[in-house]
Design an enzyme around this catalytic site. Structure first.
Site, PDB file in Angstrom:
ATOM      1  N   ARG A  51       5.216  53.120 -27.541  1.00  0.00           N
ATOM      2  CA  ARG A  51       5.595  54.304 -26.773  1.00  0.00           C
ATOM      3  C   ARG A  51       4.598  54.643 -25.662  1.00  0.00           C
ATOM      4  O   ARG A  51       4.971  55.173 -24.633  1.00  0.00           O
ATOM      5  CB  ARG A  51       5.738  55.486 -27.728  1.00  0.00           C
ATOM      6  N   HIS A 177       1.520  41.784 -47.618  1.00  0.00           N
ATOM      7  CA  HIS A 177       0.365  40.955 -47.272  1.00  0.00           C
ATOM      8  C   HIS A 177      -0.341  40.388 -48.507  1.00  0.00           C
ATOM      9  O   HIS A 177      -1.091  39.425 -48.401  1.00  0.00           O
ATOM     10  CB  HIS A 177      -0.612  41.707 -46.366  1.00  0.00           C
ATOM     11  N   LYS A 181      -2.307  36.063 -49.412  1.00  0.00           N
ATOM     12  CA  LYS A 181      -3.682  35.751 -49.803  1.00  0.00           C
ATOM     13  C   LYS A 181      -3.773  34.340 -50.365  1.00  0.00           C
ATOM     14  O   LYS A 181      -2.892  33.882 -51.076  1.00  0.00           O
ATOM     15  CB  LYS A 181      -4.178  36.763 -50.847  1.00  0.00           C
ATOM     16  N   GLU A 215      -9.046  50.252 -55.762  1.00  0.00           N
ATOM     17  CA  GLU A 215      -9.597  50.540 -54.433  1.00  0.00           C
ATOM     18  C   GLU A 215     -10.695  51.583 -54.575  1.00  0.00           C
ATOM     19  O   GLU A 215     -10.614  52.445 -55.451  1.00  0.00           O
ATOM     20  CB  GLU A 215      -8.512  51.102 -53.520  1.00  0.00           C
ATOM     21  N   HIS A 239       3.270  45.339 -54.379  1.00  0.00           N
ATOM     22  CA  HIS A 239       2.185  44.365 -54.559  1.00  0.00           C
ATOM     23  C   HIS A 239       2.042  43.901 -56.018  1.00  0.00           C
ATOM     24  O   HIS A 239       2.004  42.709 -56.299  1.00  0.00           O
ATOM     25  CB  HIS A 239       0.846  44.966 -54.124  1.00  0.00           C
ATOM     26  N   LYS A 334      -6.839  54.599 -56.611  1.00  0.00           N
ATOM     27  CA  LYS A 334      -7.751  54.855 -55.496  1.00  0.00           C
ATOM     28  C   LYS A 334      -9.023  55.502 -56.028  1.00  0.00           C
ATOM     29  O   LYS A 334      -9.028  56.056 -57.110  1.00  0.00           O
ATOM     30  CB  LYS A 334      -7.080  55.783 -54.486  1.00  0.00           C
TER      31      LYS A 334
HETATM   32  P1  NAD Z   1       0.669  53.930 -36.194  1.00  0.00           P
HETATM   33  O1  NAD Z   1       1.157  55.331 -36.315  1.00  0.00           O
HETATM   34  O2  NAD Z   1      -0.790  53.702 -36.024  1.00  0.00           O
HETATM   35  O3  NAD Z   1       1.401  53.228 -34.959  1.00  0.00           O
HETATM   36  C1  NAD Z   1       2.763  53.408 -34.722  1.00  0.00           C
HETATM   37  C2  NAD Z   1       3.178  52.593 -33.514  1.00  0.00           C
HETATM   38  O4  NAD Z   1       4.568  52.828 -33.320  1.00  0.00           O
HETATM   39  C3  NAD Z   1       2.487  52.978 -32.221  1.00  0.00           C
HETATM   40  O5  NAD Z   1       2.251  51.810 -31.481  1.00  0.00           O
HETATM   41  C4  NAD Z   1       3.536  53.836 -31.504  1.00  0.00           C
HETATM   42  O6  NAD Z   1       3.446  53.790 -30.084  1.00  0.00           O
HETATM   43  C5  NAD Z   1       4.801  53.161 -31.957  1.00  0.00           C
HETATM   44  N1  NAD Z   1       5.950  54.080 -31.887  1.00  0.00           N
HETATM   45  C6  NAD Z   1       6.098  55.276 -32.486  1.00  0.00           C
HETATM   46  N2  NAD Z   1       7.290  55.824 -32.147  1.00  0.00           N
HETATM   47  C7  NAD Z   1       7.892  54.951 -31.320  1.00  0.00           C
HETATM   48  C8  NAD Z   1       9.135  54.934 -30.629  1.00  0.00           C
HETATM   49  N3  NAD Z   1      10.008  55.936 -30.712  1.00  0.00           N
HETATM   50  N4  NAD Z   1       9.407  53.863 -29.872  1.00  0.00           N
HETATM   51  C9  NAD Z   1       8.555  52.833 -29.751  1.00  0.00           C
HETATM   52  N5  NAD Z   1       7.368  52.798 -30.385  1.00  0.00           N
HETATM   53  C10 NAD Z   1       7.048  53.838 -31.146  1.00  0.00           C
HETATM   54  O7  NAD Z   1       1.244  53.165 -37.468  1.00  0.00           O
HETATM   55  P2  NAD Z   1       0.624  51.868 -38.210  1.00  0.00           P
HETATM   56  O8  NAD Z   1      -0.412  52.320 -39.172  1.00  0.00           O
HETATM   57  O9  NAD Z   1       0.267  50.834 -37.205  1.00  0.00           O
HETATM   58  O10 NAD Z   1       1.847  51.385 -39.094  1.00  0.00           O
HETATM   59  C11 NAD Z   1       2.960  50.706 -38.582  1.00  0.00           C
HETATM   60  C12 NAD Z   1       3.834  50.224 -39.729  1.00  0.00           C
HETATM   61  O11 NAD Z   1       3.087  49.363 -40.565  1.00  0.00           O
HETATM   62  C13 NAD Z   1       4.343  51.328 -40.653  1.00  0.00           C
HETATM   63  O12 NAD Z   1       5.609  50.966 -41.142  1.00  0.00           O
HETATM   64  C14 NAD Z   1       3.340  51.327 -41.795  1.00  0.00           C
HETATM   65  O13 NAD Z   1       3.894  51.839 -42.977  1.00  0.00           O
HETATM   66  C15 NAD Z   1       3.069  49.840 -41.902  1.00  0.00           C
HETATM   67  N6  NAD Z   1       1.788  49.499 -42.527  1.00  0.00           N
HETATM   68  C16 NAD Z   1       0.612  49.882 -41.970  1.00  0.00           C
HETATM   69  C17 NAD Z   1      -0.587  49.526 -42.554  1.00  0.00           C
HETATM   70  C18 NAD Z   1      -1.904  49.883 -41.945  1.00  0.00           C
HETATM   71  O14 NAD Z   1      -2.925  49.423 -42.473  1.00  0.00           O
HETATM   72  N7  NAD Z   1      -1.968  50.663 -40.886  1.00  0.00           N
HETATM   73  C19 NAD Z   1      -0.583  48.773 -43.733  1.00  0.00           C
HETATM   74  C20 NAD Z   1       0.633  48.374 -44.275  1.00  0.00           C
HETATM   75  C21 NAD Z   1       1.810  48.744 -43.652  1.00  0.00           C
END
Ligand code: NAD
Length: 487
Positions: A51, A177, A181, A215, A239, A334
């Site tokens: 976004r 993920h 591993k 964790e 997991h 946790k």
């Molecule tokens: P985040 O909030 O840091 O990032 C969200 C991203 O989505 C940003 O790049 C934002 O610009 C984009 N976005 C939001 N609304 C949007 C829209 N309407 N159109 C286009 N882009 C849009 O989230 P994150 O932590 O990176 O997580 C992303 C996904 O990965 C989620 O489903 C989360 O559950 C999963 N996830 C994250 C982690 C982690 O370690 N962060 C681990 C496992 C799973």
């Protein structure tokens, strides 16, 4: 031992959510490391789509910073060449902004197309729909979807149905993920590549199996999300369940995606419902003297009456010929005493001991460590060296990969790197199929519904401990002990 790197075919990888936390911490540094390892062909392109308004130069700068901050910088000295592969489109998953530009970038290229949905799950359907609307959901493309995949059976089914409207199951890569591993894959190599273990891998020789994912971190900045989820949804349903499947499944006929996933599915479907007294929930307390930096769970999520669990321990039974009567103990939490993920297979006592009582009695224990120090250890009973008669002692046969495989084997490929390369190769073995996800929710739902119906309140446990004492008690009642949670 030098690991072999086989380059993948040319690809375009679009990362929706390419500016997000996951992309910056895992996906992009991981891609750089694969580039450095020589696995990425020169023609490969990576397109961030999110976004935030920025241009390609701004995105490259952001990615360079992410690689610097989250690791990979030292993988090679070729960052500029990698950054040149990057492009960026400011896009709105729910609107029209950016889609024409993305379509333009993707058209006319004859190569593998991967769309990584690294955004909140609420946007998966929008992205799928827009990709089709803009002619990018061709039969050959692949999509990668992040967790959480639903929050119960109903929502998981709805999500599967939405994705199935636009893509075939063979195009959908649901990422967990843990399956990427090295040790998890080695578990299959150890089980099905050796004659040694498989004959013993059953109720006759195995006393019980433990799976622990501990964790040290608390909920951190994810408090609001986590409080609606809890450890059962966040860790056990996906997991721990996947690890359980790999430990318990029958040998597949071939090492191919559907043969492996068919066997995993049979395990999930054979797990009995869990009885309430075989379940322990916990919630961590503040760290004594450090309440500000390490607050209690309820303070961390800003909900003083929260009944969400940050810890679960449970005893599961698998109703099939191989495992009838052999308990599987699962535990995750946790703010525990150490960060450690481990699967332990505890074998039964020898049927009869020929040694004197004071020689001691020992059991073989196979321990599979996922983190830290990925590796496998087998506890073998031998004679204590030296004079003094026959006394028995356990010694570990240790296969810590970093030591056993030398510098290259030790330089473990991150799970995300491996899984993304598998997507590009079109190998779904390490990704969850729709029916697996649904079966896992079908087993999880009644547990959560039971807690809700009983207004169950999780037991408090000290930060830095091994969880609530009830979990220890549950094991003790069975005459067993949890493995020590140690780093
Ligand atoms: P985040 O909030 O840091 O990032 C969200 C991203 O989505 C940003 O790049 C934002 O610009 C984009 N976005 C939001 N609304 C949007 C829209 N309407 N159109 C286009 N882009 C849009 O989230 P994150 O932590 O990176 O997580 C992303 C996904 O990965 C989620 O489903 C989360 O559950 C999963 N996830 C994250 C982690 C982690 O370690 N962060 C681990 C496992 C799973």
């Amino acid at each position: 031992m030098v690991s072999r790197v086989i380059p993948v075919d040319p690809f375009d990888l679009v990362i929706f959510g390419g500016t997000g936390d996951l992309a910056r911490r895992k996906i992009l540094p991981g891609l750089y490391r694969r580039y450095c390892a020589g696995q990425m062909p020169e023609e490969a392109r990576i397109i961030g789509a999110a976004r935030t308004e920025m241009d390609a130069a701004g995105y490259r700068e952001m990615v360079a910073e992410a690689i610097e901050e989250f690791g990979g910088k030292d993988a090679c000295d070729n960052l500029d060449a990698f950054l040149a592969k990057l492009d960026y489109v400011a896009i709105d998953a729910r609107g029209e902004t950016g889609w024409a530009e993305l379509q333009d970038l993707m058209s006319g290229k004859d190569r593998i197309e991967v769309y990584y949905f690294s955004v909140a799950p609420g946007l998966f359907g929008d992205l799928a729909e827009r990709l089709q609307q803009w002619g990018m959901a061709g039969e050959e493309c692949r999509i990668v979807v992040e967790k959480p995949f639903g929050r119960d059976l109903e929502s998981a089914r709805a999500l599967n149905a939405t994705l199935a409207t636009y893509f075939k199951e063979q195009q959908i890569y649901r990422i967990d993920h843990y399956l990427g591993k090295e040790t998890v894959q080695n578990l299959m190599a150890v089980r099905f590549g050796n004659m040694l273990f498989e004959p013993l891998w059953n109720r006759q020789y195995v006393d019980h199996i433990q799976i622990t994912v501990a964790e040290t971190v608390g909920v951190g900045g994810r408090g609001e999300y986590y409080d609606k989820s809890g450890a059962m949804r966040d860790m056990v349903q996906n997991h721990l369940m996947q690890l359980l499947c790999l430990i318990a499944m029958e040998p597949p006929a071939r090492f191919d995606p559907d043969a492996v996933r068919d066997e995993k599915l049979k395990v999930i479907r054979a797990i009995d419902p869990v009885l309430p007294h075989h379940l322990v929930r916990g919630q961590y307390e503040a760290e004594e003297g450090n309440e500000e930096d390490a607050p209690s769970y309820r303070d961390a999520v800003g909900n003083p009456r929260s009944r969400t669990e940050s810890f679960v321990a449970l005893k599961a039974h698998i109703s099939n010929w191989r495992w009838h009567g052999t308990p599987f103990y699962l535990r995750t939490g946790k703010r525990m005493v150490a960060r450690s993920s481990e699967i332990t297979v505890v074998f039964k006592d020898t049927p009869h001991s020929i040694f004197a009582e004071d020689a001691g009695r020992h059991r073989n224990v196979l321990s599979i460590r996922l983190q830290p120090n990925e590796g496998i250890t087998l506890g073998v009973t031998i004679k204590e060296p030296g004079p003094g008669g026959m006394r028995l002692v356990d010694v570990p046969l240790d296969m810590t990969f970093a030591e056993a495989l030398g510098p290259d084997g030790g330089d473990q490929v991150d799970a995300y790197e491996r899984l993304i390369m598998d997507v590009i190769r079109g190998n779904q073995t390490l990704f969850m199929r729709d029916d697996e996800v649904e079966a896992a929710w079908a087993w999880t739902d009644p547990i959560i519904q039971g807690w809700e119906a009983r207004h169950d309140v999780p037991k408090p446990y000290d930060s830095g401990s091994a969880g609530p004492t009830d979990a220890t008690e549950m094991m003790r009642r069975d005459g067993r002990e949890w493995r020590k949670v140690s780093p």
